[in-house]
Design an enzyme around this catalytic site. Structure first.
Site, PDB file in Angstrom:
ATOM      1  N   CYS A   1      -1.280   0.551   7.291  1.00  0.00           N
ATOM      2  CA  CYS A   1      -2.683   0.150   7.477  1.00  0.00           C
ATOM      3  C   CYS A   1      -3.027  -1.092   6.652  1.00  0.00           C
ATOM      4  O   CYS A   1      -3.150  -2.187   7.177  1.00  0.00           O
ATOM      5  CB  CYS A   1      -3.639   1.288   7.108  1.00  0.00           C
ATOM      6  SG  CYS A   1      -3.618   2.684   8.253  1.00  0.00           S
ATOM      7  N   ARG A   2      -3.200  -0.885   5.355  1.00  0.00           N
ATOM      8  CA  ARG A   2      -3.724  -1.956   4.505  1.00  0.00           C
ATOM      9  C   ARG A   2      -2.765  -3.118   4.289  1.00  0.00           C
ATOM     10  O   ARG A   2      -3.142  -4.278   4.481  1.00  0.00           O
ATOM     11  CB  ARG A   2      -4.160  -1.381   3.152  1.00  0.00           C
ATOM     12  CG  ARG A   2      -5.294  -0.374   3.292  1.00  0.00           C
ATOM     13  CD  ARG A   2      -5.553   0.359   2.002  1.00  0.00           C
ATOM     14  NE  ARG A   2      -4.457   1.299   1.720  1.00  0.00           N
ATOM     15  CZ  ARG A   2      -4.339   1.988   0.594  1.00  0.00           C
ATOM     16  NH1 ARG A   2      -5.226   1.821  -0.369  1.00  0.00           N
ATOM     17  NH2 ARG A   2      -3.341   2.831   0.424  1.00  0.00           N
ATOM     18  N   SER A   3      -1.535  -2.821   3.877  1.00  0.00           N
ATOM     19  CA  SER A   3      -0.627  -3.937   3.565  1.00  0.00           C
ATOM     20  C   SER A   3      -0.209  -4.732   4.802  1.00  0.00           C
ATOM     21  O   SER A   3      -0.154  -5.962   4.737  1.00  0.00           O
ATOM     22  CB  SER A   3       0.568  -3.477   2.736  1.00  0.00           C
ATOM     23  OG  SER A   3       1.289  -2.447   3.365  1.00  0.00           O
TER      24      SER A   3
ATOM     25  N   ASN B   1       2.482   1.526   4.196  1.00  0.00           N
ATOM     26  CA  ASN B   1       2.757   0.260   4.866  1.00  0.00           C
ATOM     27  C   ASN B   1       2.459   0.341   6.367  1.00  0.00           C
ATOM     28  O   ASN B   1       3.175  -0.223   7.187  1.00  0.00           O
ATOM     29  CB  ASN B   1       4.202  -0.178   4.604  1.00  0.00           C
ATOM     30  CG  ASN B   1       4.517  -1.604   5.035  1.00  0.00           C
ATOM     31  OD1 ASN B   1       5.610  -1.868   5.503  1.00  0.00           O
ATOM     32  ND2 ASN B   1       3.590  -2.511   4.881  1.00  0.00           N
TER      33      ASN B   1
ATOM     34  N   CYS C   1       0.867  -1.172   0.000  1.00  0.00           N
ATOM     35  CA  CYS C   1       0.000   0.000   0.000  1.00  0.00           C
ATOM     36  C   CYS C   1       0.906   1.226   0.000  1.00  0.00           C
ATOM     37  O   CYS C   1       2.096   1.119  -0.291  1.00  0.00           O
ATOM     38  CB  CYS C   1      -0.981  -0.017   1.167  1.00  0.00           C
ATOM     39  SG  CYS C   1      -0.260   0.177   2.808  1.00  0.00           S
TER      40      CYS C   1
ATOM     41  N   ASP D   1      -8.057   3.400   1.553  1.00  0.00           N
ATOM     42  CA  ASP D   1      -7.158   3.776   2.635  1.00  0.00           C
ATOM     43  C   ASP D   1      -7.999   4.251   3.821  1.00  0.00           C
ATOM     44  O   ASP D   1      -8.724   5.238   3.713  1.00  0.00           O
ATOM     45  CB  ASP D   1      -6.214   4.883   2.172  1.00  0.00           C
ATOM     46  CG  ASP D   1      -5.111   5.172   3.166  1.00  0.00           C
ATOM     47  OD1 ASP D   1      -5.220   4.750   4.340  1.00  0.00           O
ATOM     48  OD2 ASP D   1      -4.135   5.828   2.771  1.00  0.00           O
TER      49      ASP D   1
END
Length: 162
Positions: free
Chosen positions: A16-18, A14, A11, A128
């Site tokens: 939150c999402r990934s 690096n 993301c 995000d």
């Protein structure tokens, strides 16, 4: 001994999402007793959070679902394109950025969109959640659970065909 399949979730920062995708995938792989078959990592296309733990809100929401997010943020490197078998982008912006960073056509071929593996949710990107409230983090976890399950199913099907 067969070689491990190396997965990299990407993301922007690096945080939150990934790392959430990394934690969910690690959990699913462990549940399936396939730890010896996979190496799972995450990175960001932006390095401003390098060394940081995942966002505390994402860690809290993930923890409530049984996921542990403990990786440290890092920026993607050229070596990542050579070292990983699959590079999964969370949205079109990161997908495009990864394609522009890829050192060769073989590396470009490894890049795909995370939501391509969703089986139940009809979404075209993982949003995000950084500037959203609790519902944003929960939505991201819902999407990533669906996509990670779909990804694992597809990788297991591929392996069974060999």
């Amino acid at each position: 001994m067969k070689e491990k399949k190396r997965l990299l979730f990407v993301c922007l920062g690096n945080i939150c999402r990934s790392p959430a995708a990394e934690g969910i995938m690690e959990h699913l792989v462990k549940e399936a007793r396939l730890e010896d078959s996979f190496e799972i990592d995450s990175a960001g296309t932006y390095g401003g959070h390098a060394g940081d733990l995942p966002d505390s809100r994402m860690r809290a929401h993930a923890s409530r679902r049984g996921y542990r997010l403990a990786s440290r943020s890092r920026q993607i490197t050229t070596d990542d394109f050579y070292d990983n078998d699959l590079i999964l982008a969370m949205d079109d912006s990161n997908y495009d950025r990864l394609r522009s960073l890829a050192p060769d056509p073989e590396s470009v071929a490894k890049i795909c969109r995370m939501t391509d593996y969703c089986r139940y949710l009809q979404v075209d990107h993982v949003p995000d959640p950084y500037y959203s409230g609790s519902e944003g983090f929960e939505q991201v976890l819902d999407i990533l659970e669906d996509a990670c399950r779909g990804l694992l199913e597809e990788l297991e099907e591929e392996e069974n065909k060999k």
